[in-house]
Design a protein around this motif. Structure first.
Motif, PDB file in Angstrom:
ATOM      1  N   ASP A 465       0.833  -1.197   0.000  1.00 11.88           N
ATOM      2  CA  ASP A 465       0.000   0.000   0.000  1.00 11.88           C
ATOM      3  C   ASP A 465       0.872   1.253   0.000  1.00 11.88           C
ATOM      4  N   VAL A 466       0.490   2.200  -0.859  1.00 13.71           N
ATOM      5  CA  VAL A 466       1.178   3.490  -0.929  1.00 13.71           C
ATOM      6  C   VAL A 466       0.096   4.562  -0.743  1.00 13.71           C
ATOM      7  N   PRO A 467      -0.198   4.926   0.509  1.00 10.25           N
ATOM      8  CA  PRO A 467      -1.394   5.740   0.795  1.00 10.25           C
ATOM      9  C   PRO A 467      -1.439   7.090   0.100  1.00 10.25           C
ATOM     10  N   LEU A 468      -0.300   7.746  -0.077  1.00 10.17           N
ATOM     11  CA  LEU A 468      -0.299   9.108  -0.615  1.00 10.17           C
ATOM     12  C   LEU A 468       0.171   9.153  -2.057  1.00 10.17           C
ATOM     13  N   ALA A 469      -0.061   8.070  -2.798  1.00 12.65           N
ATOM     14  CA  ALA A 469       0.392   7.998  -4.187  1.00 12.65           C
ATOM     15  C   ALA A 469      -0.791   7.970  -5.140  1.00 12.65           C
ATOM     16  N   HIS A 470      -0.544   8.511  -6.341  1.00  7.78           N
ATOM     17  CA  HIS A 470      -1.542   8.547  -7.394  1.00  7.78           C
ATOM     18  C   HIS A 470      -1.267   7.450  -8.432  1.00  7.78           C
ATOM     19  N   HIS A 471      -2.231   7.238  -9.297  1.00  9.27           N
ATOM     20  CA  HIS A 471      -2.065   6.403 -10.476  1.00  9.27           C
ATOM     21  C   HIS A 471      -0.926   7.005 -11.312  1.00  9.27           C
ATOM     22  N   GLY A 472       0.069   6.179 -11.660  1.00  8.16           N
ATOM     23  CA  GLY A 472       1.225   6.691 -12.400  1.00  8.16           C
ATOM     24  C   GLY A 472       2.205   7.432 -11.521  1.00  8.16           C
ATOM     25  N   PHE A 473       2.305   7.024 -10.251  1.00  8.75           N
ATOM     26  CA  PHE A 473       3.087   7.791  -9.271  1.00  8.75           C
ATOM     27  C   PHE A 473       4.565   7.876  -9.601  1.00  8.75           C
ATOM     28  N   GLU A 474       5.100   6.978 -10.416  1.00  3.46           N
ATOM     29  CA  GLU A 474       6.557   6.942 -10.645  1.00  3.46           C
ATOM     30  C   GLU A 474       7.097   8.221 -11.262  1.00  3.46           C
ATOM     31  N   THR A 475       6.230   8.990 -11.942  1.00  8.43           N
ATOM     32  CA  THR A 475       6.688  10.256 -12.524  1.00  8.43           C
ATOM     33  C   THR A 475       5.929  11.457 -11.953  1.00  8.43           C
ATOM     34  N   ILE A 476       5.075  11.221 -10.954  1.00  7.85           N
ATOM     35  CA  ILE A 476       4.286  12.319 -10.380  1.00  7.85           C
ATOM     36  C   ILE A 476       4.656  12.576  -8.918  1.00  7.85           C
ATOM     37  N   ASP A 477       4.712  11.506  -8.136  1.00  8.68           N
ATOM     38  CA  ASP A 477       4.906  11.613  -6.679  1.00  8.68           C
ATOM     39  C   ASP A 477       6.333  11.209  -6.314  1.00  8.68           C
ATOM     40  N   ARG A 478       7.208  12.161  -6.317  1.00  7.62           N
ATOM     41  CA  ARG A 478       8.622  11.880  -6.039  1.00  7.62           C
ATOM     42  C   ARG A 478       8.877  12.014  -4.537  1.00  7.62           C
ATOM     43  N   THR A 479       8.410  11.032  -3.779  1.00  9.83           N
ATOM     44  CA  THR A 479       8.556  11.051  -2.330  1.00  9.83           C
ATOM     45  C   THR A 479       9.311   9.800  -1.896  1.00  9.83           C
ATOM     46  N   GLU A 480       9.780   9.816  -0.662  1.00 10.67           N
ATOM     47  CA  GLU A 480      10.480   8.637  -0.151  1.00 10.67           C
ATOM     48  C   GLU A 480       9.517   7.464  -0.032  1.00 10.67           C
ATOM     49  N   GLN A 481       8.256   7.751   0.253  1.00  8.30           N
ATOM     50  CA  GLN A 481       7.265   6.673   0.338  1.00  8.30           C
ATOM     51  C   GLN A 481       7.113   5.960  -1.003  1.00  8.30           C
ATOM     52  N   THR A 482       7.022   6.710  -2.099  1.00  3.32           N
ATOM     53  CA  THR A 482       6.857   6.078  -3.404  1.00  3.32           C
ATOM     54  C   THR A 482       8.144   5.395  -3.856  1.00  3.32           C
ATOM     55  N   ARG A 483       9.282   5.994  -3.540  1.00  7.54           N
ATOM     56  CA  ARG A 483      10.551   5.330  -3.904  1.00  7.54           C
ATOM     57  C   ARG A 483      10.683   3.988  -3.199  1.00  7.54           C
ATOM     58  N   GLU A 484      10.320   3.953  -1.922  1.00  9.56           N
ATOM     59  CA  GLU A 484      10.406   2.703  -1.173  1.00  9.56           C
ATOM     60  C   GLU A 484       9.395   1.698  -1.693  1.00  9.56           C
ATOM     61  N   ALA A 485       8.248   2.164  -2.177  1.00  6.02           N
ATOM     62  CA  ALA A 485       7.263   1.243  -2.748  1.00  6.02           C
ATOM     63  C   ALA A 485       7.835   0.535  -3.972  1.00  6.02           C
ATOM     64  N   VAL A 486       8.541   1.277  -4.827  1.00  7.62           N
ATOM     65  CA  VAL A 486       9.172   0.656  -6.002  1.00  7.62           C
ATOM     66  C   VAL A 486      10.248  -0.327  -5.566  1.00  7.62           C
ATOM     67  N   ARG A 487      11.104   0.100  -4.629  1.00  9.93           N
ATOM     68  CA  ARG A 487      12.160  -0.807  -4.157  1.00  9.93           C
ATOM     69  C   ARG A 487      11.559  -2.074  -3.548  1.00  9.93           C
ATOM     70  N   HIS A 488      10.526  -1.904  -2.737  1.00  7.07           N
ATOM     71  CA  HIS A 488       9.872  -3.029  -2.064  1.00  7.07           C
ATOM     72  C   HIS A 488       9.309  -3.995  -3.098  1.00  7.07           C
ATOM     73  N   ALA A 489       8.593  -3.473  -4.090  1.00  4.83           N
ATOM     74  CA  ALA A 489       7.982  -4.331  -5.097  1.00  4.83           C
ATOM     75  C   ALA A 489       9.045  -5.096  -5.883  1.00  4.83           C
ATOM     76  N   VAL A 490      10.119  -4.407  -6.278  1.00  9.94           N
ATOM     77  CA  VAL A 490      11.183  -5.077  -7.029  1.00  9.94           C
ATOM     78  C   VAL A 490      11.854  -6.138  -6.169  1.00  9.94           C
ATOM     79  N   ARG A 491      12.116  -5.828  -4.889  1.00  7.80           N
ATOM     80  CA  ARG A 491      12.707  -6.832  -3.997  1.00  7.80           C
ATOM     81  C   ARG A 491      11.830  -8.081  -3.918  1.00  7.80           C
ATOM     82  N   SER A 492      10.533  -7.884  -3.777  1.00  2.64           N
ATOM     83  CA  SER A 492       9.624  -9.021  -3.654  1.00  2.64           C
ATOM     84  C   SER A 492       9.620  -9.855  -4.922  1.00  2.64           C
ATOM     85  N   VAL A 493       9.510  -9.202  -6.061  1.00  2.50           N
ATOM     86  CA  VAL A 493       9.454  -9.933  -7.347  1.00  2.50           C
ATOM     87  C   VAL A 493      10.756 -10.695  -7.573  1.00  2.50           C
TER      88      VAL A 493
END
Length: 499
Positions: A465-493
């Protein structure tokens, strides 16, 4: 004083507008709820020659008889076609055109092209024999014409009871739009429960579809209603209020300046160094520094994306960023340009993805027994085949802000592209879902449907869950929360690929 001419959609009559018309009259406006030839209580007047022109003539007679100096033509569904046709003949009398939960047709389009039910549309396109009438849907299938969310049970029963066969000629005769009609002030009423919203429209405009550029003109406004496709039955008071505001020139306007730097072309939220990239047909491989076959992650973009959009998705910063990041972590990052250019293209896009996967698995640098598929946005529907019958080499399926069930107005109700149903066949396939908290409501509903189905069948689902993120957040919401969401997802996969 304004005269509202209310034009019903397919199979219905002026009765469907009764409540809205009453409320408009209470406000002091003139209101005409039109029953077109062969429809409603005029069904006995229908014949093989009843066509779109017949209905345009019906509206011209109403316009010519209206007392008010200004006429607002309001069309719902099929009703937009005769409304636009009549507006082109009397542009000096028409102050505004209002399209209720309906896409504006192009010049030369028959109404048949906009029937939401794709299966019905295909049958009609291939002919109906000698029958010149299209029967209305059974009572249980009205949702195939558009979401019935919010319609009271008694109103839904009346909708089915009073429905009339639609003369085929009204659907097959092309609409000829005059230049004058194309310049009239226009308002769109979007119904969220049917899958339409201003936010979704702005996203589609950002992709550069030239068919939508006219919607950013100052003469065009928009309103939203939180209901299904039949607001005249579900929210008559609210719809009447919207129509009065539209006649006064109010409503949300889309600014062309908003799209000078589309969100999907802004930089990726992680600073990822370049990696070697090879292009084979529609497929790009981002390669790691590693000897021997490596696992691969295939990223499947969303859509529909206009065919003429440039750059194409595999060159968008989000997909290049994901491909490079995965390669940096030691796997092959794969991006694909599939041909999902229209809602009717899901079959073709699914084949493009399957072909790309086979190409990747055959590459000697890829361990063909360790592959993950990662679906984003509208590409989420393409995950259904893989969920329904996962092959043994598919070690993980990921989805980020995906659409996981067809939106109600997409006409895909009976298609195979229903991940929320297909997940019951996923078994123990690991599924990594990145869910954004600021998602568009119509898309969020499909994600919740999927999560509920996955939990019910015991699927191996991980939700990030990324509570403060929008659809397409990778180029819109440049926050530590969204960066960690990408890292987390890649680690899991990658963890599932390596286990």
């Amino acid at each position: 004083m304004t005269a509202f001419v209310l034009v019903p959609g397919a199979h219905t009559g002026g009765w469907i507008w009764e409540d809205v018309a009453a409320r408009l009259r209470e406000s002091g406006a003139e209101a005409h709820a039109v029953t077109l030839t062969g429809m409603g209580d005029l069904r006995h007047l229908a014949g093989p020659g009843t066509d779109l022109e017949s209905h345009i003539q019906d509206l011209l007679r109403v316009i010519d008889r209206a007392d008010a100096p200004e006429v607002v033509l309001v069309g719902h569904g099929y009703g937009v076609h005769p409304a636009l046709g009549a507006a082109g003949r009397r542009p000096e009398r028409v102050a505004r055109i209002v399209l209720v939960d309906t896409v504006p047709p192009q010049d030369g389009d028959p109404a048949l092209r906009q029937i939401p039910d794709q299966a019905l549309r295909e049958r009609l396109e291939h002919g109906t024999g000698d029958d010149w009438r299209i029967p209305p849907p059974p009572a249980a299938e009205w949702q195939r014409q558009g979401s019935v969310a919010g319609v009271p049970a008694d109103a839904l029963a009346r909708l089915a009871d009073l429905a009339a066969p639609q003369p085929l000629g009204t659907l097959t005769q092309p609409l000829r739009l005059s230049a004058a009609a194309g310049e009239l002030p226009t308002t769109g009423v979007l119904c969220g429960g049917n899958g339409s919203s201003i936010a979704l429209l702005e996203t589609l405009m950002g992709l550069g579809d030239p068919r939508l550029t006219a919607l950013a003109e100052p003469r065009v406004t928009f309103f939203e209603l939180a209901t299904g496709h039949w607001p005249m039955l579900s929210l008559p008071d609210e719809l009447a209020e919207v129509l009065l505001k539209a006649a006064a020139g109010e409503g949300h306007r889309l600014s062309p300046a908003t799209y000078e730097e589309p969100a999907h072309l802004r930089p990726f939220l992680l600073d990822v160094p370049e990696r070697p990239r090879e292009r084979v047909g529609r497929v790009d491989l981002h390669l790691p520094d590693a000897d021997g076959p490596r696992p691969a992650v295939v990223f499947v973009h969303g859509g529909p994306v206009p065919e003429q959009a440039r750059p194409t998705p595999r060159d968008w910063p989000t997909y290049v960023g994901y491909g490079r990041y995965v390669a940096q972590q030691g796997a092959v990052g794969v991006t694909v340009d599939h041909r999902l250019h229209d809602l009717t293209d899901y079959d073709r896009a699914a084949q493009d993805v399957a072909d790309a996967v086979e190409l990747v698995r055959a590459d000697p640098r890829v361990d063909g027994d360790r592959v993950a598929l990662w679906f984003l946005s509208g590409g989420g529907l393409l995950s259904a085949d893989w969920l329904a019958a996962p092959p043994p080499w598919l070690r993980c399926l990921a989805a980020t802000y995906p659409i996981l069930a067809p939106l109600p107005n997409w006409g895909l109700a009976d298609s195979r592209f229903r991940p929320a149903a297909a997940v019951r066949g996923a078994g123990r396939l690991p599924i990594v879902l990145t869910r954004v908290g600021l998602e568009m409501p119509e898309i969020a509903a499909t994600v919740e449907e999927f999560v509920t189905a996955a939990e019910d069948c015991g699927a191996a689902l991980e939700v990030i869950d990324v509570p403060l993120a929008h659809h397409g957040f990778e180029t819109i919401d440049r926050t530590e929360q969204t960066r960690e969401a990408v890292r987390h997802a890649v680690r899991s996969v990658l963890g599932h690929l390596r286990s």
